[in-house]
Enzyme design. Structure first.
Site, PDB file in Angstrom:
ATOM      1  N   GLY A  15      45.542  13.022  45.687  1.00 49.05           N
ATOM      2  CA  GLY A  15      46.817  12.944  46.138  1.00 49.05           C
ATOM      3  C   GLY A  15      46.822  14.602  47.203  1.00 49.05           C
ATOM      4  N   ILE A 131      48.640  19.708  42.881  1.00 48.90           N
ATOM      5  CA  ILE A 131      49.622  19.581  42.525  1.00 48.90           C
ATOM      6  C   ILE A 131      49.961  19.419  40.912  1.00 48.90           C
ATOM      7  CG2 ILE A 131      51.454  19.499  44.162  1.00 48.90           C
ATOM      8  CD1 ILE A 131      52.697  17.049  43.140  1.00 48.90           C
ATOM      9  N   ASP A 132      49.108  19.435  40.440  1.00 45.51           N
ATOM     10  CA  ASP A 132      49.572  18.503  38.843  1.00 45.51           C
ATOM     11  C   ASP A 132      48.657  19.714  37.505  1.00 45.51           C
ATOM     12  OD1 ASP A 132      50.081  15.856  39.319  1.00 45.51           O
ATOM     13  OD2 ASP A 132      48.317  15.103  38.615  1.00 45.51           O
ATOM     14  N   LYS A 218      79.251  25.044  28.185  1.00 48.64           N
ATOM     15  CA  LYS A 218      78.556  24.135  29.205  1.00 48.64           C
ATOM     16  C   LYS A 218      78.148  22.698  29.618  1.00 48.64           C
ATOM     17  CE  LYS A 218      73.990  26.540  28.717  1.00 48.64           C
ATOM     18  NZ  LYS A 218      72.298  26.134  28.795  1.00 48.64           N
TER      19      LYS A 218
END
Ligand code: F6P
Length: 329
Positions: A15, A131-132, A218
């Site tokens: 990737g 990116i992992d 919230k």
């Protein structure tokens, strides 16, 4: 005996990740400043098999440090997984006079590098490009910081609509077997929870968590989910469906960020990291090192045997889990 390195090949595999171009640039320019020839191999290991070779000079990498993707292109080569494919790749390397390889990629790509180096006695230096952030022996991988920033930017936008509609969003991010992206983007975006492969998440626990948030007035919630499959469906859909079924009072939606996480301009951190690592790769080759991955630990460049980088599990720091739990209430 130490081998003289006259020509190196550089490739990107698996990737793509923002910062790969900065790494190619650093490898090329450091090699050239040491009078080493550089061959850019296109489409990863597949290009090694198909002889997709480009002679690289310093100017081949001009105007690339700021660009996402990889100028060398990338692939997940099935042919390289076969003995026949690796034999052809080696023959092509010898024919082109390539003495050593710099491989920029993630776990699968470095596992391939390890096998190739062992079979053909080739010096290989790996750079962690994914990116992992799931490679052992480095605090960060090239591309991780950029992807994290991209995710946080997206989550901030989703938060606006989640808040307007009083909804819970399950946002799926990449990282099949590693929760670094989910966990840290959850902290950085002020999310309510993260579901990561390293942890065990129970739907009741999740609902209780969201309820607690509601009691504190919230009216919306964001849950970051690593993409790992659950019962044959993507994690985010799995949890959203379970929550909808068991707690119909929650209005749940799913967003899959997908490949947009891999694109875009690299962050300054990734450009610097890739530049330092690319420089260190050539330094390592000149010192006679081989079959190691360049890593970064406490801001110092380190060299890790590729075998360890790909085999050992990189654990999530437990403190990150506590920080998210405490701060999201
Ligand atoms: O390894 C990087 C990565 O982006 C993973 O997070 C993801 O699971 C995978 O690649 C997706 O691969 P592909 O682009 O081949 O679908």
């Amino acid at each position: 005996m130490e081998r003289h390195i006259n020509t190196i090949g550089v490739l990107t595999s698996g990737g793509d990740a923002p910062g790969m171009n900065a790494a190619i640039r650093a490898v090329t320019r450091t090699a050239r400043s040491n009078n080493i020839n550089v061959i850019g191999i296109q489409r990863g290991y597949q290009g090694l098999i198909d002889k997709e070779f480009l002679k690289f000079t310093s100017s081949s990498v001009s105007n690339t440090i700021q660009r996402g993707g990889t100028i060398l292109k990338t692939a997940r080569s099935k042919a390289f997984m076969t003995e026949e494919g690796r034999k052809q790749a080696y023959a092509n390397m010898v024919e082109a006079g390539i003495d050593a390889l710099v491989v920029i990629g993630g776990n699968g790509s470095l596992t391939g590098a390890q096998l190739f180096a062992r079979e053909y006695d080739i010096p290989i230096i790996g750079l962690p490009g994914t990116i992992d952030n799931d490679l052992y022996g480095t605090d960060s991988t090239i591309g991780y910081d950029s992807a994290l920033n991209t995710i946080v930017e997206c989550v901030d936008k989703i938060r606006d609509t989640a808040n307007s509609h009083d909804r819970i969003f399950f946002i799926e991010v990449m990282g099949r077997d590693a929760g670094f992206l989910a966990q840290n983007s959850a902290i950085a975006s002020g999310a309510e929870a993260a579901i990561i492969p390293e942890g065990s998440t129970d739907v009741d626990q999740l609902a209780e968590f969201i309820e607690r948030g509601k009691r504190k007035s919230k009216n919306s919630a964001i849950v970051l989910v690593s993409e790992a499959q659950k019962d044959g469906v993507g994690g985010a859909f799995y949890y959203a469906e379970r929550v909808k079924k068991e707690y119909p009072q929650f209005d749940a939606r799913v967003t899959i960020l997908g490949h947009l996480q891999r694109g875009g301009t690299p962050s300054a951190y990734d450009r610097i990291l890739a530049s330092r690592m690319g420089y260190a790769a050539i330094e390592a080759l000149l010192e006679g090192q081989r079959n190691i991955m360049v890593g970064i630990k406490n801001d110092e460049i380190v060299y890790v045997p590729i075998s360890r980088a790909v085999k050992m599990n990189k654990p999530i720091n437990q403190e990150l889990i506590t920080v998210l739990n405490v701060l999201s209430l």
